[in-house]
Write a protein that holds these residues in place. Structure first.
Motif, PDB file in Angstrom:
ATOM      1  N   THR A   1       0.848  -1.193   0.000  1.00  0.00           N
ATOM      2  CA  THR A   1       0.000   0.000   0.000  1.00  0.00           C
ATOM      3  C   THR A   1       0.882   1.241   0.000  1.00  0.00           C
ATOM      4  O   THR A   1       1.884   1.276   0.713  1.00  0.00           O
ATOM      5  CB  THR A   1      -0.863   0.012   1.287  1.00  0.00           C
ATOM      6  OG1 THR A   1      -1.651  -1.165   1.283  1.00  0.00           O
ATOM      7  CG2 THR A   1      -1.791   1.200   1.326  1.00  0.00           C
ATOM      8  N   PRO A   2       0.527   2.271  -0.806  1.00  0.00           N
ATOM      9  CA  PRO A   2       1.297   3.516  -0.751  1.00  0.00           C
ATOM     10  C   PRO A   2       1.214   4.116   0.662  1.00  0.00           C
ATOM     11  O   PRO A   2       0.177   3.994   1.323  1.00  0.00           O
ATOM     12  CB  PRO A   2       0.581   4.437  -1.754  1.00  0.00           C
ATOM     13  CG  PRO A   2      -0.217   3.527  -2.615  1.00  0.00           C
ATOM     14  CD  PRO A   2      -0.571   2.345  -1.785  1.00  0.00           C
ATOM     15  N   CYS A   3       2.303   4.739   1.123  1.00  0.00           N
ATOM     16  CA  CYS A   3       2.277   5.316   2.470  1.00  0.00           C
ATOM     17  C   CYS A   3       2.574   6.822   2.401  1.00  0.00           C
ATOM     18  O   CYS A   3       3.132   7.303   1.412  1.00  0.00           O
ATOM     19  CB  CYS A   3       3.276   4.614   3.379  1.00  0.00           C
ATOM     20  SG  CYS A   3       4.983   4.837   2.828  1.00  0.00           S
ATOM     21  N   ASN A   4       2.207   7.524   3.463  1.00  0.00           N
ATOM     22  CA  ASN A   4       2.434   8.970   3.524  1.00  0.00           C
ATOM     23  C   ASN A   4       3.736   9.254   4.291  1.00  0.00           C
ATOM     24  O   ASN A   4       4.557  10.035   3.851  1.00  0.00           O
ATOM     25  CB  ASN A   4       1.221   9.612   4.195  1.00  0.00           C
ATOM     26  CG  ASN A   4       1.355  11.112   4.306  1.00  0.00           C
ATOM     27  OD1 ASN A   4       1.677  11.624   5.365  1.00  0.00           O
ATOM     28  ND2 ASN A   4       1.109  11.813   3.201  1.00  0.00           N
ATOM     29  N   THR A   5       3.906   8.548   5.392  1.00  0.00           N
ATOM     30  CA  THR A   5       5.093   8.763   6.244  1.00  0.00           C
ATOM     31  C   THR A   5       5.166   7.623   7.256  1.00  0.00           C
ATOM     32  O   THR A   5       4.257   6.812   7.347  1.00  0.00           O
ATOM     33  CB  THR A   5       4.986  10.123   6.982  1.00  0.00           C
ATOM     34  OG1 THR A   5       6.094  10.248   7.866  1.00  0.00           O
ATOM     35  CG2 THR A   5       3.717  10.213   7.800  1.00  0.00           C
ATOM     36  N   ASP A   6       6.280   7.582   8.028  1.00  0.00           N
ATOM     37  CA  ASP A   6       6.314   6.605   9.126  1.00  0.00           C
ATOM     38  C   ASP A   6       6.292   7.326  10.479  1.00  0.00           C
ATOM     39  O   ASP A   6       6.466   6.723  11.518  1.00  0.00           O
ATOM     40  CB  ASP A   6       7.550   5.677   9.010  1.00  0.00           C
ATOM     41  CG  ASP A   6       8.792   6.452   8.634  1.00  0.00           C
ATOM     42  OD1 ASP A   6       8.847   7.651   8.995  1.00  0.00           O
ATOM     43  OD2 ASP A   6       9.675   5.868   7.984  1.00  0.00           O
ATOM     44  N   ASN A   7       6.056   8.626  10.443  1.00  0.00           N
ATOM     45  CA  ASN A   7       5.985   9.403  11.673  1.00  0.00           C
ATOM     46  C   ASN A   7       4.540   9.886  11.866  1.00  0.00           C
ATOM     47  O   ASN A   7       4.031  10.683  11.068  1.00  0.00           O
ATOM     48  CB  ASN A   7       6.936  10.600  11.574  1.00  0.00           C
ATOM     49  CG  ASN A   7       7.002  11.378  12.868  1.00  0.00           C
ATOM     50  OD1 ASN A   7       6.165  11.177  13.763  1.00  0.00           O
ATOM     51  ND2 ASN A   7       7.980  12.272  12.980  1.00  0.00           N
ATOM     52  N   ILE A   8       3.892   9.376  12.921  1.00  0.00           N
ATOM     53  CA  ILE A   8       2.474   9.687  13.139  1.00  0.00           C
ATOM     54  C   ILE A   8       2.254  11.191  13.268  1.00  0.00           C
ATOM     55  O   ILE A   8       1.223  11.715  12.852  1.00  0.00           O
ATOM     56  CB  ILE A   8       1.959   8.951  14.403  1.00  0.00           C
ATOM     57  CG1 ILE A   8       1.873   7.459  14.079  1.00  0.00           C
ATOM     58  CG2 ILE A   8       0.601   9.495  14.853  1.00  0.00           C
ATOM     59  CD1 ILE A   8       1.175   6.610  15.074  1.00  0.00           C
TER      60      ILE A   8
ATOM     61  N   ASN B   1      -5.567   8.414  -1.423  1.00  0.00           N
ATOM     62  CA  ASN B   1      -5.878   8.789  -0.034  1.00  0.00           C
ATOM     63  C   ASN B   1      -4.745   8.358   0.903  1.00  0.00           C
ATOM     64  O   ASN B   1      -4.311   9.118   1.773  1.00  0.00           O
ATOM     65  CB  ASN B   1      -7.182   8.145   0.437  1.00  0.00           C
ATOM     66  CG  ASN B   1      -8.409   8.853  -0.101  1.00  0.00           C
ATOM     67  OD1 ASN B   1      -8.292   9.908  -0.719  1.00  0.00           O
ATOM     68  ND2 ASN B   1      -9.574   8.284   0.109  1.00  0.00           N
ATOM     69  N   ASP B   2      -4.295   7.082   0.697  1.00  0.00           N
ATOM     70  CA  ASP B   2      -3.220   6.561   1.547  1.00  0.00           C
ATOM     71  C   ASP B   2      -1.950   7.395   1.390  1.00  0.00           C
ATOM     72  O   ASP B   2      -1.231   7.645   2.359  1.00  0.00           O
ATOM     73  CB  ASP B   2      -2.901   5.099   1.188  1.00  0.00           C
ATOM     74  CG  ASP B   2      -3.987   4.155   1.691  1.00  0.00           C
ATOM     75  OD1 ASP B   2      -4.690   4.538   2.652  1.00  0.00           O
ATOM     76  OD2 ASP B   2      -4.134   3.054   1.131  1.00  0.00           O
ATOM     77  N   ALA B   3      -1.684   7.836   0.155  1.00  0.00           N
ATOM     78  CA  ALA B   3      -0.423   8.534  -0.107  1.00  0.00           C
ATOM     79  C   ALA B   3      -0.464   9.994   0.321  1.00  0.00           C
ATOM     80  O   ALA B   3       0.529  10.531   0.810  1.00  0.00           O
ATOM     81  CB  ALA B   3      -0.088   8.434  -1.594  1.00  0.00           C
ATOM     82  N   LEU B   4      -1.630  10.662   0.129  1.00  0.00           N
ATOM     83  CA  LEU B   4      -1.672  12.110   0.339  1.00  0.00           C
ATOM     84  C   LEU B   4      -2.695  12.577   1.374  1.00  0.00           C
ATOM     85  O   LEU B   4      -2.777  13.771   1.645  1.00  0.00           O
ATOM     86  CB  LEU B   4      -1.991  12.817  -0.996  1.00  0.00           C
ATOM     87  CG  LEU B   4      -1.016  12.557  -2.144  1.00  0.00           C
ATOM     88  CD1 LEU B   4      -1.554  13.155  -3.423  1.00  0.00           C
ATOM     89  CD2 LEU B   4       0.351  13.144  -1.833  1.00  0.00           C
ATOM     90  N   GLY B   5      -3.506  11.668   1.913  1.00  0.00           N
ATOM     91  CA  GLY B   5      -4.564  12.078   2.845  1.00  0.00           C
ATOM     92  C   GLY B   5      -5.903  12.209   2.114  1.00  0.00           C
ATOM     93  O   GLY B   5      -5.942  12.501   0.917  1.00  0.00           O
ATOM     94  N   SER B   6      -7.001  12.008   2.854  1.00  0.00           N
ATOM     95  CA  SER B   6      -8.314  11.893   2.206  1.00  0.00           C
ATOM     96  C   SER B   6      -9.073  13.208   2.155  1.00  0.00           C
ATOM     97  O   SER B   6     -10.251  13.228   1.838  1.00  0.00           O
ATOM     98  CB  SER B   6      -9.147  10.857   2.963  1.00  0.00           C
ATOM     99  OG  SER B   6      -9.264  11.247   4.318  1.00  0.00           O
ATOM    100  N   GLY B   7      -8.410  14.327   2.500  1.00  0.00           N
ATOM    101  CA  GLY B   7      -9.143  15.589   2.589  1.00  0.00           C
ATOM    102  C   GLY B   7      -9.759  16.060   1.284  1.00  0.00           C
ATOM    103  O   GLY B   7     -10.947  16.367   1.223  1.00  0.00           O
TER     104      GLY B   7
END
Length: 945
Positions: A216-223, A281-287
């Motif tokens: 799955t594409p990810c945005n970051t590993d830092n919450i 959404n996973d990569a950039l956020g669902s806004g």
């Protein structure tokens, strides 16, 4: 090459062929004779079919290996090519090559033939001399089946109407392409390079960490850095790195304009677009992603691609108008009218003849003469009938019976007077009695009930049924079969076999019963079912006999049957299309689908599987997955992207053009059926008017004789019926244009008269110009409040505040309802509150909300436990529908939808019947077959449990 005229009259009186052969040259004469000779046509057709069979028998193995059969079949290629070369050269000799009218290359089919022959020759020459990959050249062979089209006229008609539609289709194609390019460029701006980050293992930075079954594409590993709604790697086991090729081996991405256009096209076909939305959404956020994808689907899919259907049905309508201009439809209508008049006339004569025959003084000779004339008349009517075959089966049957009656009477009269006369007479009477019984209403309904019971018996069969049910169904099968057989034989005896088989419905009946008999014998001898007993569910189609009394459904069925010819030729064209693309797929991808997880179910290794794969792509189901496999098999996103063209063309031409032609034919049928129904209704109106006019004339005649008749509406009657509609239309217009409505002249709730001040006050308030606007505002606020509620935490503070607002909104709607009831009255007189559908809906919503509030406020445990009361509050969601009534354009659209439901019901009946038949066949063929055991050592379902 192909000479123009050198002089006014060249020797031979026409253009020369290849500058050498004149019109009267013997070689040219013979070649022309050969190409126009029917056996030559058939020989070429057979060669094409044989070539198709050879292409279909090829089996493709991995690594370019060939089976022994494939190697033998390859040698036949030269022979086929030789035959097609001979055909092409004969035609060129006879017709000339290109320069004059009607020469060989002036015909589109010949151009295609020529192209296939030339590419075939090139491949054979190249294979012998040069070492190159000739898959593309060799794949042109698959166009040979198209030569069939040029040999079959009905196919050419369908193809011509599709080709005519090509110009507007190309314009729409350009429009769609324009939209795709715009969305692709926007996608490039937003998502370029966004789908290359994914989670990699901390222990081995080259090892991908899967989320579920796939990466799955990810945005970051830092919450702390994450965007809302995006995917974050678990930082204890993995890290988010930007070195992944991307989803679907890098095919789905927005990295350059090509990839972006392919991704946008896939979204427009609505196959797998949600997966792409979730990845972004996973990569950039669902806004904000939905702002890109929702318009893409609405504009691209709902609007643009449906324009194709519009164009095709428009072209069909034009073709149909041409047909109508050729007097086809008018002829049918005129013929129906003629037939009606003739039938009336014949009936009248028959009645007179019956009276003459019944009189004792009529001699035998006169009776014979009358019967002879009747028979001749019957033969004439039969001819008339065969001209216009669009009839419900029932009328066919009855007319046939009438004809029979006359024949039969004559035959018995001409029987020799002998010892058996009494027996023959008794048999004749008995047959007449049976015929009348068969035609009665109760017999008809008895058969329908039998069909229904038989259908119920077929439908109750299920997996793991008790043994008594199996036994009961086994014997019921024989009982029903016996009953239906006896019905068939009784009818056959009553009508005589010739007339029985004249009705298409009886023929269908007979086939179904014969099939059932065969199946019963088969299952007794061999065991197992063919699923043919379901065909007896097709006897439910007998219910179409009811269509005799249901004109719109009857006309729908008639126009469907009439369009069968164009549908069958279209089916053949579709089959040719599937065949060509399956063969092309085998040439391009045969033996290539060797993926890490093994060969997928959808592949092009053998002809039957290739056919099924192409058919699956045509239906649009998972076509993108097959495309990904095709691209990966040809070297992935770097080398294989060119192969996506095969799939795009297949989807565009198959799914959006050919399959939409079916829709266009269906739309055309509906229009036809509606016109027939309208024509019938007009006829009924005309008949009524004629009767009124006749009545009026009689009245005038009576008055002229000095008899005074009291009849106020006699004279005005004919004009009244026409005038009524116009008056109604005018009234509606006035309602729209006029300002305040007058008060209804009835008492409201038996208490408030039209002069009552309370009622007048209510009437004034309801008709205030801003009253409706105020209610609209309240509805909008109420809808916003409903949308703002928190469905997860029911007792949150927000919900408590919104609850108070809800009390206020409900209060407003209750006051509106009470005011309207005071003004209009409840239900008993015309124009009262509950006589309108929208008001009923309003009342239900308001009453349910009030009841649930009552329980809430009383705080009683009964109210808490009654989930029904809670569900009553759900009805509040219907409040936005109140806007429809208040916006005239919305109301018009809504009324249009409601009116079209009438036709939808007819189609739904036919559709549900087919669904039912196929589901019953499914149960008979597959019940209990879809079990599997996770433990491979177990072999039966009992062991597995």
């Amino acid at each position: 090459m192909g000479g123009p005229k050198k002089e006014e009259n060249p020797p031979g009186g026409g253009p020369t062929s290849l500058f050498i052969l004149t019109e009267d040259n013997p070689i040219r004469k013979y070649t022309r004779f050969i190409i126009e000779w029917p056996p030559f046509e058939y020989a070429v057709l057979l060669t094409i079919i044989a070539n198709c069979v050879v292409l279909a028998l090829e089996e493709h193995l991995p690594g370019g290996d060939k089976t022994v059969l494939a190697q033998k079949l390859e040698k036949t290629e030269a022979y086929f090519l030789c035959i097609f070369c001979v055909e092409a050269s004969l035609k060129i000799l006879a017709l000339g090559l290109v320069l004059h009218k009607h020469s060989y290359l002036r015909n589109i089919w010949n151009i295609m033939d020529f192209f296939v022959v030339v590419t075939g020759a090139m491949t054979i020459f190249a294979e012998a001399n040069i070492d190159v990959d000739l898959r593309m050249l060799r794949s042109f062979r698959v166009l040979r089946p198209l030569k069939l089209v040029s040999r079959i006229p009905s196919l050419q008609v369908v193809l011509k109407s599709i080709i005519k539609a090509m110009a507007p289709l190309l314009q729409i194609g350009l429009l769609v392409l324009f939209a795709i390019v715009i969305f692709a460029i926007i996608g490039l701006e937003f998502y370029s390079g966004a789908l290359h980050k994914t989670c990699y293992s901390l222990e081995d930075p080259n090892k991908l960490v899967k989320e579920g079954e796939s990466e799955t594409p990810c945005n970051t590993d830092n919450i702390l850095e994450k965007a809302a709604g995006s995917f974050v790697c678990n930082n204890t086991t993995s890290m988010c790195l930007e070195k992944w090729e991307g989803p679907n081996s890098g095919i789905t991405s927005f990295d350059n304009i090509g990839f972006a256009m392919l991704t946008v096209f896939q979204c427009i076909t609505m196959e797998g677009w949600t997966a792409i939305l979730y990845w972004t959404n996973d990569a950039l956020g669902s806004g904000w992603n939905w702002i890109y994808f929702v318009p893409l689907i609405v504009i691209g899919s709902f609007f643009m691609l449906n324009l194709v259907l519009g164009v095709l049905s428009g072209e069909f309508a034009k073709e149909r108008e041409k047909v109508e201009n050729r007097q086809e439809f008018l002829k049918l209508r005129r013929q129906q009218q003629l037939e009606r008049e003739l039938n009336g006339y014949v009936e009248w004569i028959c009645k007179a003849e019956e009276v003459i025959l019944a009189e004792e003084r009529t001699t035998e000779e006169e009776k014979m003469h009358i019967m002879e004339a009747r028979r001749r008349n019957a033969a004439k009517r039969k001819k008339l009938k065969s001209l216009g075959k669009s009839k419900s089966t029932d009328t066919e049957e009855e007319e046939a019976e009438e004809d029979y009656g006359d024949d039969g009477y004559l035959k018995t009269r001409s029987k020799p007077q002998g010892s058996c006369t009494g027996f023959w007479r008794a048999e004749k009477r008995f047959r007449f009695w049976i015929r009348h019984t068969v035609k009665t209403q109760w017999f008809y309904w008895f058969v329908i009930v039998l069909v229904f019971l038989n259908t119920v018996c077929v439908a109750v069969e299920h997996y793991g049924q008790p043994s008594f049910l199996t036994e009961f169904l086994y014997y019921a099968e024989f009982i029903f079969l016996g009953l239906f057989m006896s019905e068939m034989f009784i009818k056959m005896y009553a009508l005589g076999p010739r007339i029985y088989f004249e009705s298409s419905f009886n023929r269908f009946d007979c086939v179904v019963i014969s099939g059932s008999i065969f199946e019963v014998i088969w299952s007794e001898v061999k065991g197992g079912s063919f699923g043919l007993s379901v065909l007896r569910a097709l006897r439910l189609l007998r219910i179409f006999k009811v269509t005799k009394y249901w004109s719109s459904l009857r006309n729908l069925v008639i126009s469907l049957l009439n369009s069968m010819r164009s549908i069958i030729s279209l089916l053949f064209l579709l089959f040719l299309f599937i065949l060509i693309f399956a063969l092309l797929g085998m040439q391009l991808f045969g033996g290539q689908f060797n993926l890490p997880g093994g060969t997928p179910e959808t592949n092009f290794n053998t002809f039957p599987i290739a056919l099924l794969t192409v058919f699956q792509i045509l239906t649009g189901e998972d076509w993108n997955e097959v495309m990904y496999q095709g691209i990966i098999s040809q070297g992935g996103a770097q080398k294989g992207m060119i192969y996506s063209i095969y799939f795009i063309v297949l989807v565009l031409f198959g799914n959006y053009t050919l399959l939409n032609v079916f829709l266009a034919i269906a739309v055309d049928n509906l229009a036809n059926a509606q016109e027939l129904t309208a024509a019938e209704e007009e006829q009924v109106e005309e008949d009524k008017e004629k009767q009124l006019q006749e009545l009026e004339k009689e009245m005038e005649a009576l008055q002229a004789d000095g008899v005074h008749v009291e009849n106020g509406d006699g004279a005005v009657a004919p004009s009244k019926s026409k005038g009524k509609k116009k008056e109604e239309e005018k009234k509606e217009e006035e309602e729209v244009t006029e300002g305040p409505k007058p008060m209804l002249p009835y008492s409201s709730m038996f208490i408030l008269s039209p002069t009552n001040p309370i009622r007048r006050g209510a009437h004034w308030v309801v008709n205030l110009p801003y009253f409706d606007f105020f209610i609209m505002v309240v509805i909008s606020m109420s809808s916003i409040a409903l949308a703002a509620e928190d469905p997860v935490r029911e007792n949150s503070r927000r919900n408590k505040i919104l609850n108070y607002f809800d009390y206020a909104f409900t209060g407003v709607f209750t006051i509106e309802m009470l005011l309207k009831i005071v003004d209009l009255g409840v239900i008993l007189h015309p124009g009262s509150y509950l006589r309108e559908f929208w008001n009923i809906m309003d009342a239900v919503v308001v009453i349910c909300a009030a009841v649930s509030f009552g329980f809430d406020m009383s705080g009683s445990s009964a109210g808490q436990n009654l989930s029904t009361i809670k569900s009553l509050r759900v009805l509040r969601v219907l409040r936005p529908l109140k806007t429809i009534k208040r916006v005239p354009k919305l109301k018009a659209v809504f009324d249009c939808v409601v009116n079209s439901l009438k036709n939808v019901v007819n189609i739904l009946i036919v559709y549900i019947l087919f669904q039912f038949i196929f589901s019953v066949i499914g149960v008979q063929l597959f019940n209990g077959k879809f079990f599997h055991c996770t433990d491979e050592s177990k072999h039966t379902s009992a062991e597995c449990q």
